[in-house]
Write an enzyme that holds these catalytic residues in place. Structure first.
Site, PDB file in Angstrom:
ATOM      1  N   HIS A   1     -33.159  36.375 -39.560  1.00  8.76           N
ATOM      2  CA  HIS A   1     -32.593  35.022 -39.620  1.00  8.76           C
ATOM      3  C   HIS A   1     -31.128  34.998 -39.183  1.00  8.76           C
ATOM      4  CE1 HIS A   1     -31.591  36.338 -43.866  1.00  8.76           C
ATOM      5  NE2 HIS A   1     -30.448  35.785 -43.537  1.00  8.76           N
TER       6      HIS A   1
ATOM      7  N   ASP B   1     -38.475  39.895 -42.001  1.00  4.26           N
ATOM      8  CA  ASP B   1     -37.136  39.369 -41.737  1.00  4.26           C
ATOM      9  C   ASP B   1     -36.183  40.511 -41.393  1.00  4.26           C
ATOM     10  OD1 ASP B   1     -34.948  37.752 -41.537  1.00  4.26           O
ATOM     11  OD2 ASP B   1     -34.734  37.380 -43.684  1.00  4.26           O
TER      12      ASP B   1
END
Length: 240
Positions: A55, A100
């Site tokens: 992210h 992630d």
């Protein structure tokens, strides 16, 4: 509540979210990823490679090592590098905290020094109750428009997936995740730089994906388990 916390912090001369935090020099593996949007934390795992959260795929990233106070433009012993390419995990989705993880290849290699040194990567999973150091930068709550100005480290332990699920019932805590922190978290105002690493006994075991609160005050965080991503990490580094 934020105003009261701000006033008290100003009077006390500290913005530490946890009384047990450790302030001081930057761990040599810790990387400040500066962008035109928001900063992130990264970790040097090789002279040419940094790992962070997927992210953190932000525009115009600059890779900075050895920095303690990003708000201080006069700080010495800081090394800045541009990146060549980013590699987000192919299964990552912005709608999930799974997968992630992202690798950043630097344009030039970082020289080993007192201020810049790659962290060790894991050869096995981290056991429950292992003590880990979690480091990132905190913002001055009285002026969050500025760069974060306080590097902090907190020592917390790995908790079981059952304990983690109790803290985050809405999330599916998978095998490729670890949870670190105290249950339950403390609800005080805070703001910190995301993607903090969990380093246990000198080995990088986790990169923060999500926390309901702030990990610097020892709130429970959900981390990508680096050990479970080692095949992907090694493959990207080998072929690029």
């Amino acid at each position: 509540m934020k105003l009261v916390f701000c006033i008290l912090s100003t009077l006390l001369g500290t913005f530490a979210y946890n009384p047990d935090h450790i302030a001081g020099t930057t761990p040599p593996y810790l990387v400040y990823l500066k962008s035109d949007y928001l900063p992130c934390t990264g970790v040097l795992i090789h002279p040419l490679w940094v790992v962070t959260s997927a992210h953190c795929n932000l525009p115009d990233l600059r890779v900075i090592l050895g920095i303690t106070n990003p708000a201080d433009t006069t700080e010495h012993d800081v090394e800045v590098s541009d990146y060549e390419k980013m590699f987000r995990h192919p299964y990552f989705s912005v709608s999930s905290i799974s997968y992630d993880l992202m690798l950043i290849k630097l344009r030039r290699g970082i020289k080993h020094s007192y201020y810049a040194k790659a962290v060790k990567l894991p050869q096995h999973t981290v056991p429950v109750n292992a003590m880990c150091s979690v480091s990132t930068w905190a913002y001055n709550l009285c002026d969050v428009t500025k760069e974060p100005d306080s590097l902090q480290t907190v020592n917390v332990s790995v908790i079981s997936k059952a304990e983690c699920h109790n803290a985050y019932k809405a999330f599916d805590i998978r095998e490729n995740m670890i949870c670190v922190g105290i249950v339950p978290g403390r609800r005080l105002p805070c703001k910190e730089v995301t993607a903090a690493p969990a380093v246990c006994n000198g080995v990088l075991y986790g990169i923060l994906s999500y926390a309901d609160g702030c990990v610097l005050r020892a709130d429970v965080g959900i981390y990508a388990s680096i050990f479970h991503y080692m095949p992907w990490i090694e493959n990207i580094m080998k072929n690029n």
